[in-house]
Design a protein around this motif. Structure first.
Motif, PDB file in Angstrom:
ATOM      1  N   TYR A   1       0.824  -1.218   0.000  1.00  0.00           N
ATOM      2  CA  TYR A   1       0.000   0.000   0.000  1.00  0.00           C
ATOM      3  C   TYR A   1       0.860   1.271   0.000  1.00  0.00           C
ATOM      4  CZ  TYR A   1      -4.197  -2.791   0.994  1.00  0.00           C
ATOM      5  OH  TYR A   1      -5.248  -3.688   0.926  1.00  0.00           O
ATOM      6  N   ASP A   2       2.031   1.216  -0.595  1.00  0.00           N
ATOM      7  CA  ASP A   2       2.914   2.379  -0.718  1.00  0.00           C
ATOM      8  C   ASP A   2       3.344   2.948   0.629  1.00  0.00           C
ATOM      9  OD1 ASP A   2       2.732   2.315  -3.549  1.00  0.00           O
ATOM     10  OD2 ASP A   2       0.796   3.315  -3.428  1.00  0.00           O
ATOM     11  N   THR A   3       3.286   2.141   1.677  1.00  0.00           N
ATOM     12  CA  THR A   3       3.613   2.634   3.024  1.00  0.00           C
ATOM     13  C   THR A   3       4.620   1.747   3.735  1.00  0.00           C
ATOM     14  OG1 THR A   3       1.429   3.645   3.254  1.00  0.00           O
ATOM     15  CG2 THR A   3       2.637   3.222   5.287  1.00  0.00           C
ATOM     16  N   TRP A   4       4.423   0.424   3.676  1.00  0.00           N
ATOM     17  CA  TRP A   4       5.234  -0.477   4.480  1.00  0.00           C
ATOM     18  C   TRP A   4       6.187  -1.304   3.621  1.00  0.00           C
ATOM     19  CZ3 TRP A   4      -0.088   0.054   5.110  1.00  0.00           C
ATOM     20  CH2 TRP A   4      -0.529   0.546   6.332  1.00  0.00           C
ATOM     21  N   VAL A   5       7.331  -1.629   4.171  1.00  0.00           N
ATOM     22  CA  VAL A   5       8.197  -2.654   3.601  1.00  0.00           C
ATOM     23  C   VAL A   5       7.613  -4.003   3.987  1.00  0.00           C
ATOM     24  CG1 VAL A   5      10.502  -3.653   3.603  1.00  0.00           C
ATOM     25  CG2 VAL A   5      10.216  -1.173   3.744  1.00  0.00           C
ATOM     26  N   LEU A   6       7.434  -4.891   3.007  1.00  0.00           N
ATOM     27  CA  LEU A   6       6.833  -6.192   3.284  1.00  0.00           C
ATOM     28  C   LEU A   6       7.680  -6.980   4.264  1.00  0.00           C
ATOM     29  CD1 LEU A   6       4.625  -8.278   2.622  1.00  0.00           C
ATOM     30  CD2 LEU A   6       6.111  -9.136   0.801  1.00  0.00           C
ATOM     31  N   ASP A   7       7.069  -7.408   5.354  1.00  0.00           N
ATOM     32  CA  ASP A   7       7.737  -8.196   6.383  1.00  0.00           C
ATOM     33  C   ASP A   7       6.725  -9.215   6.892  1.00  0.00           C
ATOM     34  OD1 ASP A   7       9.011  -9.307   8.535  1.00  0.00           O
ATOM     35  OD2 ASP A   7       9.445  -7.423   9.546  1.00  0.00           O
ATOM     36  N   HIS A   8       6.969 -10.485   6.590  1.00  0.00           N
ATOM     37  CA  HIS A   8       6.010 -11.527   6.958  1.00  0.00           C
ATOM     38  C   HIS A   8       5.906 -11.707   8.476  1.00  0.00           C
ATOM     39  CE1 HIS A   8       5.099 -12.943   2.915  1.00  0.00           C
ATOM     40  NE2 HIS A   8       6.368 -12.775   2.625  1.00  0.00           N
ATOM     41  N   GLN A   9       6.842 -11.180   9.220  1.00  0.00           N
ATOM     42  CA  GLN A   9       6.794 -11.310  10.670  1.00  0.00           C
ATOM     43  C   GLN A   9       6.463  -9.978  11.355  1.00  0.00           C
ATOM     44  OE1 GLN A   9      10.203 -13.372  12.229  1.00  0.00           O
ATOM     45  NE2 GLN A   9      10.286 -14.804  10.523  1.00  0.00           N
ATOM     46  N   ALA A  10       6.013  -9.002  10.588  1.00  0.00           N
ATOM     47  CA  ALA A  10       5.710  -7.687  11.163  1.00  0.00           C
ATOM     48  C   ALA A  10       4.559  -7.792  12.153  1.00  0.00           C
ATOM     49  CB  ALA A  10       5.363  -6.701  10.058  1.00  0.00           C
ATOM     50  N   GLN A  11       4.638  -7.014  13.205  1.00  0.00           N
ATOM     51  CA  GLN A  11       3.618  -6.992  14.251  1.00  0.00           C
ATOM     52  C   GLN A  11       2.784  -5.712  14.143  1.00  0.00           C
ATOM     53  OE1 GLN A  11       3.159  -9.673  16.336  1.00  0.00           O
ATOM     54  NE2 GLN A  11       4.696 -10.562  14.955  1.00  0.00           N
ATOM     55  N   PRO A  12       1.549  -5.742  14.675  1.00  0.00           N
ATOM     56  CA  PRO A  12       0.703  -4.534  14.642  1.00  0.00           C
ATOM     57  C   PRO A  12       1.383  -3.357  15.325  1.00  0.00           C
ATOM     58  CG  PRO A  12      -0.565  -6.458  15.300  1.00  0.00           C
ATOM     59  CD  PRO A  12       0.866  -6.896  15.280  1.00  0.00           C
ATOM     60  N   ASN A  13       1.122  -2.173  14.802  1.00  0.00           N
ATOM     61  CA  ASN A  13       1.663  -0.945  15.356  1.00  0.00           C
ATOM     62  C   ASN A  13       0.505   0.013  15.616  1.00  0.00           C
ATOM     63  OD1 ASN A  13       2.906   1.456  15.976  1.00  0.00           O
ATOM     64  ND2 ASN A  13       4.262   1.479  14.195  1.00  0.00           N
ATOM     65  N   PRO A  14       0.111   0.193  16.873  1.00  0.00           N
ATOM     66  CA  PRO A  14      -1.045   1.053  17.166  1.00  0.00           C
ATOM     67  C   PRO A  14      -0.916   2.455  16.594  1.00  0.00           C
ATOM     68  CG  PRO A  14      -0.379  -0.174  19.124  1.00  0.00           C
ATOM     69  CD  PRO A  14       0.680  -0.408  18.088  1.00  0.00           C
ATOM     70  N   GLU A  15       0.292   2.978  16.499  1.00  0.00           N
ATOM     71  CA  GLU A  15       0.464   4.333  15.978  1.00  0.00           C
ATOM     72  C   GLU A  15       0.150   4.413  14.484  1.00  0.00           C
ATOM     73  OE1 GLU A  15       4.339   5.706  16.881  1.00  0.00           O
ATOM     74  OE2 GLU A  15       4.048   5.683  19.065  1.00  0.00           O
ATOM     75  N   MET A  16       0.188   3.263  13.803  1.00  0.00           N
ATOM     76  CA  MET A  16      -0.082   3.236  12.366  1.00  0.00           C
ATOM     77  C   MET A  16      -1.467   2.667  12.062  1.00  0.00           C
ATOM     78  SD  MET A  16       2.714   4.301  10.724  1.00  0.00           S
ATOM     79  CE  MET A  16       2.987   3.454   9.169  1.00  0.00           C
ATOM     80  N   ASP A  17      -2.252   2.331  13.085  1.00  0.00           N
ATOM     81  CA  ASP A  17      -3.531   1.672  12.882  1.00  0.00           C
ATOM     82  C   ASP A  17      -4.634   2.705  12.673  1.00  0.00           C
ATOM     83  OD1 ASP A  17      -5.732   0.082  12.788  1.00  0.00           O
ATOM     84  OD2 ASP A  17      -5.475  -0.823  14.772  1.00  0.00           O
TER      85      ASP A  17
END
Length: 821
Positions: A165-181
């Motif tokens: 989505y033009d925002t994140w680097v794909l990381d299959h182990q990425a965890q939720p980030n409340p500041e970005m939710d």
């Protein structure tokens, strides 16, 4: 069958080429001119051109069916008031044609947009507002010729390394980030009236994406949402990869805009270089630009589009609802150009620029269409799509799940011919598709027959480069293509992807094997001719180079260069892979059926085969295909001999292949190469991708990897427990179990029927997820849980046949011991 198929296919190509030649000659033809300075009351001569395509179409119809007509567009942008429709009335009798072409290639633009003139007034800060006519829909905004993003959160981030989505680097182990939710209650509370906004989210397993329209707020502050139907194996929203758009309070970055439809007001924060008093403002209105609407009895025939540029179509992600046959996909049957009931038509040397939905959609009955020399980029959804009528499929199923063999129609072949057949995509550059919809591909094929894709360069896309949705009805040829930088925003896929969830297929490999044993030709009932992958170059850094998934059968794969991800073959029949080069990787046999008749020989590979769930209740002796032999392993003897117990590689060799110039991408082997001894033959390394000079100047090529010879084999540690053998699994191997790549765990490789594990309800191929609610991720974590539950009862959560289930273990004792090698 193969000889007849090859001859008929060549014969059709000659006919297509002859048709294109006649199209170019325009013998005994008439010419109609169109200009932005023309007048629809004029006669269409060069000095008195008409102003619209529709008027030119009317004039062309006035000539007889035996008279060729050229419609020539002068430079300029032609805003269509509505979708232009060609019907059987527009057809010509061979060899006569109708050709719509630009006088100067690329300079005539066919647009589904509209220029609007606005009186901008500055509000707080750098935000400007203007009133627009009431009731106007604005899906996209162009200012000074540049597409501007809707107001969104999180904001898009510049930089090539940011993918999802033009925002994140794909990381299959990425965890939720409340500041970005964007769906945190505190964030939603900032929005006064979010109605008309959108929520976009990736699938939790990254198998695609889903979209919702915001209908308002609930009393508890949560959003009222409608949508989420855009994936055929749906899930909840991904906890990290999601964003909202068209929210007024999120208008905070130069270039963003927000449209308040209820008040008919457009808000915009201009880029510093934009002068709003002078800048051209365009909005997008139409979903389709040109439709070919004929029937088998009265087809649209002999109409050709040449040298035109197509722009400005509306996004269609909220209308992407139709389930395709048991794949992960849904589909919207539409695009900038739609072919429905056409024969011997073409799109040549055209550019498709920033379209909101599908680019070219070939729908149901169509024959002998050609798309050649086109540049397709920044499309919101798919590039070129071929989809037939599901009513032509016998016993069709639409959702992933079990087949009912008792009620199945067992007659081979389709029920009719209402599907695309004998069409050709040639010399096309397709890049940056899937800008709004991620479960898409530059070339998508479903319920079609004999689609040929040649000399295409495809890259920078969110999922597969070329996707074959199911076996119906086969005969496709993919050749001389250059496909790379794929699977950039998703997971569990390849640069080439296919499924084969046809009538014979069900999620349980034992049942498949038993049913095909009862009906020996069952696997060919839907795929009538082999699919061929030849002379292509593939590279996928986030999956497999070539991924033959769930049931993909009847493939001929030869003379391909695989640069990174290897070749995966999941359960299926009659796949023959020969004379391929697989760099720094190998064959990935996953969950093979009994007596598959698979062949893997005369290939150059770099590592041992990488099997997954190959030891199950079917046993081992008949699980390893018809022939895995006569291959060259560019590694040690251990890799080559690793699966000798399964009858593999008795005649293979381990040696340096002696490539000609690997640093420059020339992976032919030298005359003294030992590869010739196992039957390998050189193939051309200079003929991948687009061939026209204009597209070669635009096209990129993949990074050539540094090859690694004499690499050490990675051997997964094995353990025994309650008479079963289990091992750690992680990464891409998890695909075989239906789990996410980040979900590392332990898997039961072999569970003999006489073992205590079998008696407790466990089976070969079970992936162990948790015990007593506690996650299992490593051998150490599982060993610790066994010690904790020794002599007790507990619930073991497993993944079996790609579905989670609970196995209740009665009181037991049993230590896990490593297997000595």
């Amino acid at each position: 069958m193969n000889l007849i198929y090859t001859f008929s296919h060549v014969r059709r190509q000659i006919a297509w080429a002859a048709g294109c030649l006649c199209c170019c000659l325009q013998l005994n033809g008439q010419v109609i001119y169109v200009s932005t300075r023309g007048n629809d009351k004029w006669n269409g001569s060069e000095k008195k051109p008409v102003a619209s395509l529709v008027r030119a179409q009317e004039l062309a119809r006035a000539y007889g069916r035996d008279t060729s007509v050229e419609i020539v567009f002068e430079d300029g942008i032609y805003y269509l008031p509505g979708t232009v429709q060609f019907t059987g009335q527009d057809s010509k009798d061979y060899p006569a044609t109708v050709t719509l072409r630009a006088r100067h290639e690329g300079k005539a633009v066919i647009s589904g947009g509209q220029q609007i003139r606005l009186d901008w007034k500055q509000e707080a800060g750098n935000i400007y507002v203007a009133s627009v006519p009431a009731g106007m829909d604005i899906d996209q905004l162009y200012v000074a010729g540049l597409r501007q993003p809707m107001a969104r959160f999180p904001n898009a981030q510049p930089g090539k390394q940011r993918n999802v989505y033009d925002t994140w680097v794909l990381d299959h182990q990425a965890q939720p980030n409340p500041e970005m939710d964007p769906l945190q209650p505190e964030r939603i509370a900032l929005w006064k009236n979010p109605e008309g906004g959108y929520v976009h989210a990736m699938h939790t397993a990254l198998w695609g994406d889903m979209h919702w329209e915001i209908k308002g707020k609930n009393e508890d502050g949560t959003l009222q949402l409608e949508g989420g139907w855009q994936n055929n194996r749906p899930s909840g929203m991904h906890p990290l990869y999601r964003f909202v758009e068209n929210i007024k309070e999120e208008l905070d970055v130069p270039g963003e805009w927000y449209y308040d439809r209820s008040e008919s007001k457009l808000y915009y924060m201009p880029l510093p270089e934009i002068d709003l008093d002078e800048a051209k403002v365009e909005i997008v209105r139409l979903k389709h630009l040109i439709e070919f609407n004929g029937t088998k009895e009265s087809p649209v025939r002999g109409i050709h589009l040449q040298g035109l540029t197509f722009k400005h179509t509306a996004r269609t992600f909220m209308e992407n609802k139709e389930q395709l046959l048991r794949s992960d996909w849904t589909m919207y049957r539409g695009g900038a150009i739609v072919f429905n009931g056409a024969e011997e038509c073409s799109v040549e040397n055209c550019e498709f620029d920033h379209l909101g939905g599908n680019t070219i959609f070939v729908n149901n009955y169509n024959r002998y269409l050609t798309v050649r020399g086109c540049y397709i980029h920044h499309s919101g959804a798919n590039g070129i799509v071929f989809v037939g009528d599901p009513d032509m499929v016998r016993s069709p199923l639409f959702r992933y799940g079990n087949q009912n063999y008792e009620t199945m129609d067992m007659t081979p072949g389709p029920l009719g011919d209402n599907y695309p057949q004998d069409c050709w995509v040639d010399d096309c550059l397709i890049t940056m598709t899937g800008r709004d919809e991620k479960q898409t591909a530059p070339v998508q094929i479903s319920m079609s027959q004999r689609i040929r894709v040649s000399h295409c360069s495809i890259y920078d896309v969110p999922r597969a480069g070329i996707n074959i949705n199911e076996g119906t009805f086969g005969g496709h040829i993919i050749e001389f293509c250059d496909v790379f930088n794929t699977v950039l925003e998703t997971g569990d896929h390849g640069s080439f992807n296919s499924w084969g969830r046809d009538r014979f297929w069900t999620p349980d490999v034992v049942t498949i094997s038993d049913q095909v044993a009862l009906h020996p030709d069952m696997q060919y009932w839907d795929v009538l001719e082999p699919n061929v992958l030849r002379y292509n170059r593939w590279r996928c850094d986030h999956g497999w180079d070539v991924d033959l998934d769930d049931g993909s059968s009847f493939y001929r794969i030869y003379c391909n260069l695989l640069l990174n991800g290897g070749l995966k073959m999941r359960e299926g029949y009659d796949r023959v892979a020969t004379n391929n080069i697989i760099l720094n990787n190998s064959l990935h046999p996953h969950v093979w059926v009994r007596n598959s008749d698979d062949v893997f020989k005369h290939n150059i590979v770099f590592t041992a085969y990488q099997p997954a769930v190959m030891n199950s209740a079917l046993g081992e002796s008949d699980r390893w295909g018809k022939e895995l032999d006569y291959n060259l392993f560019a590694t040690g003897q251990a890799a080559m001999r690793k699966f000798a117990a399964h009858g593999a590689d008795a005649h293979s060799v381990s040696a340096d292949p002696l490539f000609v110039n690997p640093g420059q991408g020339d992976f032919r082997v030298r005359p003294e190469s030992p590869a010739f001894k196992i039957g390998f033959r050189n193939f051309d390394m200079t003929d991948f991708g687009v061939k026209s000079e204009k597209l070669k100047k635009l096209a990129r090529t993949p990074d050539i990897p540094e090859i690694v010879l004499q690499i050490q084999d990675e051997v997964s540690a094995e353990y025994t427990w309650l008479g079963a053998v289990l091992k750690e699994v992680k990464g891409e191997e998890l695909s075989a179990y239906g789990a996410k790549f980040s979900q590392a765990s332990m898997a039961l490789d072999r569970v003999p029927a006489e073992s205590e594990a079998y008696k407790l309800g466990l089976r070969s191929g079970d992936l162990l997820l948790s015990f007593g609610g506690k996650e299992i991720s490593t051998a150490a974590s599982f060993k610790q849980l066994l010690e904790e539950y020794a002599g007790k009862s507990g619930e073991l959560l497993v993944m079996r046949n790609q579905k989670e289930m609970v196995v209740k273990l009665a009181a037991f004792r049993g230590e896990m011991q490593p297997v000595e090698r």
